[in-house]
Write a protein that holds these residues in place. Structure first.
Motif, PDB file in Angstrom:
ATOM      1  N   ASP A   1      -8.159-102.350  92.037  1.00 13.85           N
ATOM      2  CA  ASP A   1      -8.167-100.945  92.460  1.00 13.85           C
ATOM      3  C   ASP A   1      -9.590-100.379  92.446  1.00 13.85           C
ATOM      4  O   ASP A   1      -9.984 -99.644  93.353  1.00 13.85           O
ATOM      5  CB  ASP A   1      -7.270-100.096  91.556  1.00 13.85           C
ATOM      6  CG  ASP A   1      -5.794-100.405  91.695  1.00 13.85           C
ATOM      7  OD1 ASP A   1      -5.394-101.037  92.706  1.00 13.85           O
ATOM      8  OD2 ASP A   1      -5.029-100.025  90.784  1.00 13.85           O
ATOM      9  N   HIS A   2     -10.371-100.730  91.416  1.00 14.20           N
ATOM     10  CA  HIS A   2     -11.776-100.296  91.324  1.00 14.20           C
ATOM     11  C   HIS A   2     -12.558-100.788  92.540  1.00 14.20           C
ATOM     12  O   HIS A   2     -13.301-100.012  93.155  1.00 14.20           O
ATOM     13  CB  HIS A   2     -12.391-100.830  90.024  1.00 14.20           C
ATOM     14  CG  HIS A   2     -13.877-100.736  89.962  1.00 14.20           C
ATOM     15  ND1 HIS A   2     -14.541 -99.548  89.719  1.00 14.20           N
ATOM     16  CD2 HIS A   2     -14.834-101.685  90.118  1.00 14.20           C
ATOM     17  CE1 HIS A   2     -15.848 -99.783  89.725  1.00 14.20           C
ATOM     18  NE2 HIS A   2     -16.046-101.062  89.959  1.00 14.20           N
TER      19      HIS A   2
ATOM     20  N   VAL B   1     -16.747-106.910  86.329  1.00 10.81           N
ATOM     21  CA  VAL B   1     -18.066-106.574  86.885  1.00 10.81           C
ATOM     22  C   VAL B   1     -17.926-105.311  87.739  1.00 10.81           C
ATOM     23  O   VAL B   1     -17.064-105.248  88.625  1.00 10.81           O
ATOM     24  CB  VAL B   1     -18.615-107.742  87.732  1.00 10.81           C
ATOM     25  CG1 VAL B   1     -19.958-107.378  88.359  1.00 10.81           C
ATOM     26  CG2 VAL B   1     -18.728-109.011  86.888  1.00 10.81           C
ATOM     27  N   PRO B   2     -18.763-104.298  87.500  1.00 10.76           N
ATOM     28  CA  PRO B   2     -18.718-103.086  88.325  1.00 10.76           C
ATOM     29  C   PRO B   2     -19.072-103.375  89.792  1.00 10.76           C
ATOM     30  O   PRO B   2     -19.867-104.275  90.095  1.00 10.76           O
ATOM     31  CB  PRO B   2     -19.781-102.175  87.695  1.00 10.76           C
ATOM     32  CG  PRO B   2     -19.956-102.689  86.303  1.00 10.76           C
ATOM     33  CD  PRO B   2     -19.732-104.177  86.394  1.00 10.76           C
ATOM     34  N   ALA B   3     -18.493-102.599  90.686  1.00 15.51           N
ATOM     35  CA  ALA B   3     -18.726-102.765  92.124  1.00 15.51           C
ATOM     36  C   ALA B   3     -20.208-102.708  92.464  1.00 15.51           C
ATOM     37  O   ALA B   3     -20.686-103.482  93.302  1.00 15.51           O
ATOM     38  CB  ALA B   3     -17.947-101.701  92.902  1.00 15.51           C
ATOM     39  N   SER B   4     -20.958-101.826  91.818  1.00 19.07           N
ATOM     40  CA  SER B   4     -22.392-101.714  92.110  1.00 19.07           C
ATOM     41  C   SER B   4     -23.132-103.004  91.784  1.00 19.07           C
ATOM     42  O   SER B   4     -24.081-103.377  92.481  1.00 19.07           O
ATOM     43  CB  SER B   4     -23.008-100.545  91.339  1.00 19.07           C
ATOM     44  OG  SER B   4     -22.855-100.744  89.941  1.00 19.07           O
ATOM     45  N   GLU B   5     -22.693-103.715  90.756  1.00 25.65           N
ATOM     46  CA  GLU B   5     -23.336-104.976  90.385  1.00 25.65           C
ATOM     47  C   GLU B   5     -22.964-106.096  91.355  1.00 25.65           C
ATOM     48  O   GLU B   5     -23.741-107.018  91.564  1.00 25.65           O
ATOM     49  CB  GLU B   5     -22.983-105.360  88.947  1.00 25.65           C
ATOM     50  CG  GLU B   5     -23.365-104.333  87.910  1.00 25.65           C
ATOM     51  CD  GLU B   5     -24.851-104.016  87.864  1.00 25.65           C
ATOM     52  OE1 GLU B   5     -25.677-104.874  88.232  1.00 25.65           O
ATOM     53  OE2 GLU B   5     -25.201-102.892  87.444  1.00 25.65           O
ATOM     54  N   ILE B   6     -21.793-105.998  91.947  1.00 25.12           N
ATOM     55  CA  ILE B   6     -21.403-106.977  92.967  1.00 25.12           C
ATOM     56  C   ILE B   6     -22.285-106.796  94.200  1.00 25.12           C
ATOM     57  O   ILE B   6     -22.744-107.774  94.791  1.00 25.12           O
ATOM     58  CB  ILE B   6     -19.915-106.853  93.322  1.00 25.12           C
ATOM     59  CG1 ILE B   6     -19.056-107.161  92.096  1.00 25.12           C
ATOM     60  CG2 ILE B   6     -19.549-107.779  94.485  1.00 25.12           C
ATOM     61  CD1 ILE B   6     -17.589-106.860  92.273  1.00 25.12           C
ATOM     62  N   LEU B   7     -22.547-105.559  94.564  1.00 32.24           N
ATOM     63  CA  LEU B   7     -23.445-105.295  95.690  1.00 32.24           C
ATOM     64  C   LEU B   7     -24.843-105.836  95.398  1.00 32.24           C
ATOM     65  O   LEU B   7     -25.481-106.441  96.262  1.00 32.24           O
ATOM     66  CB  LEU B   7     -23.504-103.805  95.994  1.00 32.24           C
ATOM     67  CG  LEU B   7     -22.220-103.193  96.542  1.00 32.24           C
ATOM     68  CD1 LEU B   7     -22.344-101.679  96.634  1.00 32.24           C
ATOM     69  CD2 LEU B   7     -21.858-103.796  97.893  1.00 32.24           C
ATOM     70  N   ALA B   8     -25.324-105.651  94.175  1.00 30.77           N
ATOM     71  CA  ALA B   8     -26.642-106.164  93.788  1.00 30.77           C
ATOM     72  C   ALA B   8     -26.651-107.693  93.783  1.00 30.77           C
ATOM     73  O   ALA B   8     -27.654-108.313  94.166  1.00 30.77           O
ATOM     74  CB  ALA B   8     -27.037-105.617  92.424  1.00 30.77           C
TER      75      ALA B   8
END
Length: 144
Positions: free
Chosen positions: A39-40, A86-93
């Protein structure tokens, strides 16, 4: 010379033309925090292919996730693993770090995405795994 408005419009157009980011998530059928993490991801614009697995150890081994970095679910994006909350922002990074096999939040820290349980937020780190096996801290999330 571009005007600020023209630059903003060009960026907006490029963002709309971009393909949605797709994550394959492998999880045990009985895990509630895994669906909360999904969901996140979806709330941050990711498309998720949800795969129910009975043998998560085999999935992690196949994807190269070391046991010391393990959590409950494992994602894959662009050939890199995403282990745990893992937060979504870290996946983008992570997508900008092709030298890494993947990133992990070991264990199940309370307050990480999918593990929200009220006001408590444990400290945790996002760990990157290099192709040679070395680990490095990609991000620190302090206790709150």
């Amino acid at each position: 010379m571009r005007t600020p408005l023209l630059s903003l419009l060009l960026l907006a157009g490029a963002a709309q033309a971009a393909e949605p980011l797709t994550v394959d998530v492998y999880r045990d059928p009985n895990c509630g925090c895994c669906t909360a993490w999904i969901d996140h991801l979806q709330s941050h614009g990711f498309t998720v292919n949800d795969h129910i697995e009975r043998d998560m150890s085999a999935v992690k081994q196949r994807l190269g996730v070391p046991p010391r970095l393990a959590s409950c679910h494992t994602g894959v994006i662009g050939g890199q693993f995403v282990e745990g909350h893992v937060p979504a922002s870290e996946i983008l990074a992570l997508r900008q770090r092709p030298e890494l096999l993947g990133a992990a939040v070991p264990g199940m820290p309370i307050g990480s995405p999918g593990m929200e349980m009220g006001a408590r937020h444990d400290a945790y780190q996002v760990i990157g795994l290099e192709r040679g096996g070395a680990e490095r801290v990609l991000a620190d999330y302090p206790q709150r």
